[in-house]
Design a protein around this motif. Structure first.
Motif, short mmCIF file in Angstrom:
data_model
loop_
_atom_site.label_atom_id
_atom_site.label_comp_id
_atom_site.label_asym_id
_atom_site.label_seq_id
_atom_site.Cartn_x
_atom_site.Cartn_y
_atom_site.Cartn_z
N ASP A 210 68.33 30.44 38.41
CA ASP A 210 66.98 29.45 38.79
C ASP A 210 65.62 30.60 38.62
OD1 ASP A 210 68.40 27.50 39.72
OD2 ASP A 210 68.84 28.21 41.61
N GLY A 211 65.73 31.07 37.55
CA GLY A 211 64.53 31.81 37.16
C GLY A 211 64.34 33.11 38.04
N ARG A 212 65.11 33.74 38.40
CA ARG A 212 64.95 34.83 39.28
C ARG A 212 66.18 35.85 38.95
NH1 ARG A 212 63.44 30.61 42.63
NH2 ARG A 212 61.83 31.18 44.23
N VAL A 213 66.18 37.11 39.36
CA VAL A 213 67.06 38.02 39.10
C VAL A 213 67.89 37.99 40.31
CG1 VAL A 213 67.62 40.14 38.94
CG2 VAL A 213 65.74 39.63 37.48
N PHE A 214 69.11 37.56 40.37
CA PHE A 214 69.98 37.15 41.22
C PHE A 214 70.94 38.33 41.60
CE2 PHE A 214 73.91 35.66 43.30
CZ PHE A 214 73.62 34.71 43.93
N ALA A 215 71.08 39.40 40.71
CA ALA A 215 71.83 40.40 40.89
C ALA A 215 71.71 41.39 39.47
CB ALA A 215 73.41 40.49 40.91
N HIS A 216 71.60 42.72 39.93
CA HIS A 216 71.52 43.75 38.83
C HIS A 216 72.01 45.17 39.13
CE1 HIS A 216 68.34 46.24 36.00
NE2 HIS A 216 69.47 46.04 35.56
N GLY A 217 72.87 45.40 38.23
CA GLY A 217 73.67 46.81 38.71
C GLY A 217 74.47 47.05 37.52
N GLY A 218 75.31 48.14 38.07
CA GLY A 218 76.28 48.78 36.99
C GLY A 218 77.36 47.56 36.87
N THR A 219 78.19 47.62 35.95
CA THR A 219 79.25 46.64 35.48
C THR A 219 80.00 46.36 36.75
OG1 THR A 219 80.62 48.21 34.69
CG2 THR A 219 79.37 46.83 33.11
N ASP A 220 80.25 47.42 37.76
CA ASP A 220 81.06 47.25 39.05
C ASP A 220 80.56 46.10 40.03
OD1 ASP A 220 78.55 49.29 39.16
OD2 ASP A 220 79.44 49.32 41.16
N ILE A 221 79.18 45.54 39.60
CA ILE A 221 78.69 44.54 40.54
C ILE A 221 79.57 43.13 40.11
CG2 ILE A 221 76.51 45.64 40.71
CD1 ILE A 221 75.51 43.48 39.00
N VAL A 222 80.06 43.03 38.96
CA VAL A 222 80.83 41.91 38.49
C VAL A 222 82.01 41.48 39.44
CG1 VAL A 222 81.83 40.46 36.76
CG2 VAL A 222 79.79 42.19 36.31
N THR A 223 81.75 40.66 40.31
CA THR A 223 83.08 40.35 41.10
C THR A 223 83.55 38.80 41.29
OG1 THR A 223 81.65 39.85 43.09
CG2 THR A 223 82.44 42.12 42.74
N ARG A 224 84.58 38.33 41.59
CA ARG A 224 84.85 36.97 41.75
C ARG A 224 83.79 36.11 42.56
NH1 ARG A 224 90.62 35.88 44.07
NH2 ARG A 224 89.97 33.80 43.74
N ASP A 225 83.28 36.72 43.67
CA ASP A 225 82.23 36.14 44.26
C ASP A 225 80.90 35.96 43.59
OD1 ASP A 225 83.95 35.99 46.49
OD2 ASP A 225 83.16 37.62 47.58
N LEU A 226 80.65 37.39 42.86
CA LEU A 226 79.08 36.95 42.15
C LEU A 226 79.48 35.83 41.01
CD1 LEU A 226 76.20 38.15 41.32
CD2 LEU A 226 77.53 39.54 39.85
N LEU A 227 80.52 35.68 40.47
CA LEU A 227 80.75 34.84 39.42
C LEU A 227 80.50 33.29 39.86
CD1 LEU A 227 83.30 36.61 37.27
CD2 LEU A 227 80.85 36.52 36.84
N ARG A 228 81.36 33.37 40.90
CA ARG A 228 81.22 31.94 41.61
C ARG A 228 79.99 31.55 42.13
NH1 ARG A 228 83.64 33.25 46.01
NH2 ARG A 228 85.95 32.75 45.21
N ALA A 229 78.98 32.33 42.47
CA ALA A 229 77.66 32.19 43.00
C ALA A 229 76.62 31.87 41.97
CB ALA A 229 77.06 33.33 43.94
#
Length: 249
Positions: A210-229
């Protein structure tokens, strides 16, 4: 390095980017991820001054890009678009266009030498006198990458660089990008849709929503919850070749 602060962009009353802020270091490959319409390509266009944001700043190596001339901007930023117009231009001349910010009256010996070196580095020397519209999709992408790299930018912007390429060419392009980032100390921002390419070749991931940075970090931030969101999908993450792999289904 690049620092983006509170970048906002709208089409009329429709807000596309809202207070986007992030930083990326020299030599870092950042995957810009998110659904269609999240603002990824618009962000790239604002950084490259193709589009003019309503507010916010973009600073590269301490220099606000709004204070730069068009030629100076081209020495700081190289851009590789999703689609490239093909022509009867030779591969050599297409790559040589990347040296235009450094021309005086015309291309000099140093420009020609750098072009030859870049063609050799990307294994394109054999195609130098071929017309670019005679090449395959993967070969064209390599030529466009060579043109961007011979520009010697501080920041390289890639908008879906592997779009419509087969897996072999996808991996070759991404390997070349990552190698160039490290060797030439270039900050790379690459808009990608393939999560597994992002996880394999990026140092960090920036998810937009939605035009915003939702999450930013190393590849370790990629989780099931993040992908769902971000994507509204259910996914599993497994380890393969010491890398995370996303399986959606």
């Amino acid at each position: 390095m690049i620092a983006v602060e509170d970048l906002c962009f709208s089409y009329g009353r429709k807000e596309i980017l809202h207070n986007v802020r992030f930083r990326a270091a020299a030599g870092e490959c950042v995957a810009v991820l998110g659904n269609n319409g999240a603002g990824k390509s618009t962000l790239i266009s604002c950084i490259n001054r193709i589009k003019k944001p309503q507010s916010g700043t973009v600073v590269i190596n301490g220099q606000n890009i709004n204070s730069l001339s068009a030629v100076q901007t081209a020495r700081y930023i190289a851009y590789m678009a999703q689609k490239n117009e093909l022509s009867r231009t030779t591969v050599f001349d297409s790559v040589l266009l990347g040296r235009r910010p450094y021309f005086k009256w015309s291309a000099g010996k140093d420009d020609m030498r750098r072009c030859e070196e870049m063609l050799e580095r990307l294994h394109l020397s054999a195609y130098a006198m071929r017309c670019i519209d005679e090449l395959s999709g993967g070969e064209v992408q390599k030529v466009m990458l060579a043109r961007a790299l011979v520009q010697e930018p501080k920041v390289l912007l890639l908008d879906e660089p592997t779009n419509n390429l087969d897996p072999k060419n996808q991996y070759e392009i991404m390997e070349l990008v990552r190698q160039a980032a490290k060797e030439q100390n270039i900050t790379v921002l690459m808009v990608l849709h393939d999560l597994n390419l992002a996880l394999r070749y990026s140092d960090s991931c920036m998810f937009m929503k939605d035009g915003r940075v939702f999450a930013h970090g190393g590849t370790d931030i990629v989780t099931r919850d993040l992908l769902r969101a971000v994507y509204s999908v259910e996914a599993e993450l497994i380890e393969f070749d010491n890398k995370k792999v996303v399986m959606i289904g």
